[in-house]
Design a protein around this motif. Sequence first.
Motif, PDB file in Angstrom:
ATOM      1  N   CYS A  11       0.852  -1.190   0.000  1.00 36.80           N
ATOM      2  CA  CYS A  11       0.000   0.000   0.000  1.00 36.80           C
ATOM      3  C   CYS A  11       0.894   1.250   0.000  1.00 36.80           C
ATOM      4  CB  CYS A  11      -0.898  -0.013   1.237  1.00 36.80           C
ATOM      5  SG  CYS A  11      -1.929   1.461   1.410  1.00 36.80           S
ATOM      6  N   THR A  37      -6.171  -5.010  -2.303  1.00 37.21           N
ATOM      7  CA  THR A  37      -6.773  -4.340  -1.142  1.00 37.21           C
ATOM      8  C   THR A  37      -5.787  -4.343   0.013  1.00 37.21           C
ATOM      9  OG1 THR A  37      -8.941  -5.135  -1.831  1.00 37.21           O
ATOM     10  CG2 THR A  37      -8.752  -4.348   0.441  1.00 37.21           C
ATOM     11  N   CYS A  38      -5.571  -3.180   0.605  1.00 42.64           N
ATOM     12  CA  CYS A  38      -4.644  -3.076   1.734  1.00 42.64           C
ATOM     13  C   CYS A  38      -5.199  -3.836   2.925  1.00 42.64           C
ATOM     14  CB  CYS A  38      -4.392  -1.614   2.105  1.00 42.64           C
ATOM     15  SG  CYS A  38      -3.275  -1.455   3.521  1.00 42.64           S
ATOM     16  N   CYS A  41      -5.439  -0.727   5.923  1.00 43.99           N
ATOM     17  CA  CYS A  41      -6.369   0.408   5.851  1.00 43.99           C
ATOM     18  C   CYS A  41      -7.591   0.120   4.973  1.00 43.99           C
ATOM     19  CB  CYS A  41      -5.658   1.678   5.371  1.00 43.99           C
ATOM     20  SG  CYS A  41      -5.170   1.671   3.629  1.00 43.99           S
ATOM     21  N   GLU A  43      -7.873   0.279   1.768  1.00 42.43           N
ATOM     22  CA  GLU A  43      -7.933   0.988   0.480  1.00 42.43           C
ATOM     23  C   GLU A  43      -7.843  -0.031  -0.666  1.00 42.43           C
ATOM     24  OE1 GLU A  43      -8.346   4.403   0.202  1.00 42.43           O
ATOM     25  OE2 GLU A  43      -8.594   3.961  -1.945  1.00 42.43           O
ATOM     26  N   TYR A  45      -7.074  -0.843  -4.616  1.00 39.99           N
ATOM     27  CA  TYR A  45      -6.348  -0.380  -5.797  1.00 39.99           C
ATOM     28  C   TYR A  45      -6.705  -1.269  -6.975  1.00 39.99           C
ATOM     29  CZ  TYR A  45      -3.722   2.013  -2.172  1.00 39.99           C
ATOM     30  OH  TYR A  45      -3.387   2.788  -1.097  1.00 39.99           O
ATOM     31  N   PRO A  56      -1.832   6.771  -4.932  1.00 43.43           N
ATOM     32  CA  PRO A  56      -2.685   7.097  -3.787  1.00 43.43           C
ATOM     33  C   PRO A  56      -4.003   7.683  -4.306  1.00 43.43           C
ATOM     34  CG  PRO A  56      -0.461   7.950  -3.484  1.00 43.43           C
ATOM     35  CD  PRO A  56      -0.544   7.480  -4.897  1.00 43.43           C
ATOM     36  N   PRO A  57      -5.088   7.491  -3.556  1.00 49.05           N
ATOM     37  CA  PRO A  57      -6.407   7.887  -4.054  1.00 49.05           C
ATOM     38  C   PRO A  57      -6.486   9.351  -4.499  1.00 49.05           C
ATOM     39  CG  PRO A  57      -6.591   6.779  -1.919  1.00 49.05           C
ATOM     40  CD  PRO A  57      -5.148   6.834  -2.242  1.00 49.05           C
TER      41      PRO A  57
END
Lengths: 65, 225
Positions: A11, A37-38, A41, A43, A45, A56-57
Amino acid sequence: MNEDLLDIICCPLDKHDLELDIEERDEDDEIIAGTLTCTECGEVYPIEDGIPNLLPPDMREESPA
Amino acid sequence: MGSDDHDARSVRETYETIASHFSETRAHPWPEVTEFVEAATQVDLGLDLGCGNGRHAAVLHERADQVLALDASRNLLREAREKLDPTWVRLLQGDAARLPLADDCVDLAVYVATLHHLPSRERRRESLDELARVLSPEGEALVSAWSTAHDRFDADAEAETGFDTEIDWTLPGGETVARFYHIYAPAEFEADLAASDCRVIEFEVSSGNCYARISGKSRDEAGAL
């Protein structure tokens, strides 16, 4: 994307491991579509057109212009 | 964070727009990069950070079994894919200031003509820290940025800091697209490296660019700071 990448990618935000979900592979076993997927956290991707998008988002979203 | 984020995205979007034409004009590796790679020993994993169309990834493969080619622009990565062999290249879309790579995994890296596109000094320093973080204990990298010593800038190369500017890219149809640059004063480039987790092995100004050969700081050194 080649699955061996999972050993070295992480991540971009918190550097934790990513969990791979595969949606599509090609005849050479390359991952064409899926998500990373992290595990910390959460998040998500995307893997699009065979290339993981680990921006990063805040850089991934298209700007309104 | 707000304006920086927007700017970093803008630079990426600029390259999304000009990727195809930009790639046509970037066929040859830089001699400084070739020289750096040729001096290295054979390693497992190379990294071309800000790979563009991948011209330096191909050079890295002369010494690295596998090469990560990372860029913020998806369209540039597509250009790179056309040129490079999937048996050894691994393409990644990512941000140079927040690398999606594990600690200590890269043995040999080039970070060429990319640092100067990051829109704030804070981000540029973060990206140098990130490069140091992903380098293995034996790993080395070559970092370059455009400098005030270049002939095209009417700037004082002895100044402490450089300047921000936009430089137009002209597409074949005549349309121009502005690209953000921070033009480094050599002293500023050295100061940013010194403030980062990189250890400078060699520094030079060549063909209007600053070049630094660096390694990560060893754990002992980092602990002592």
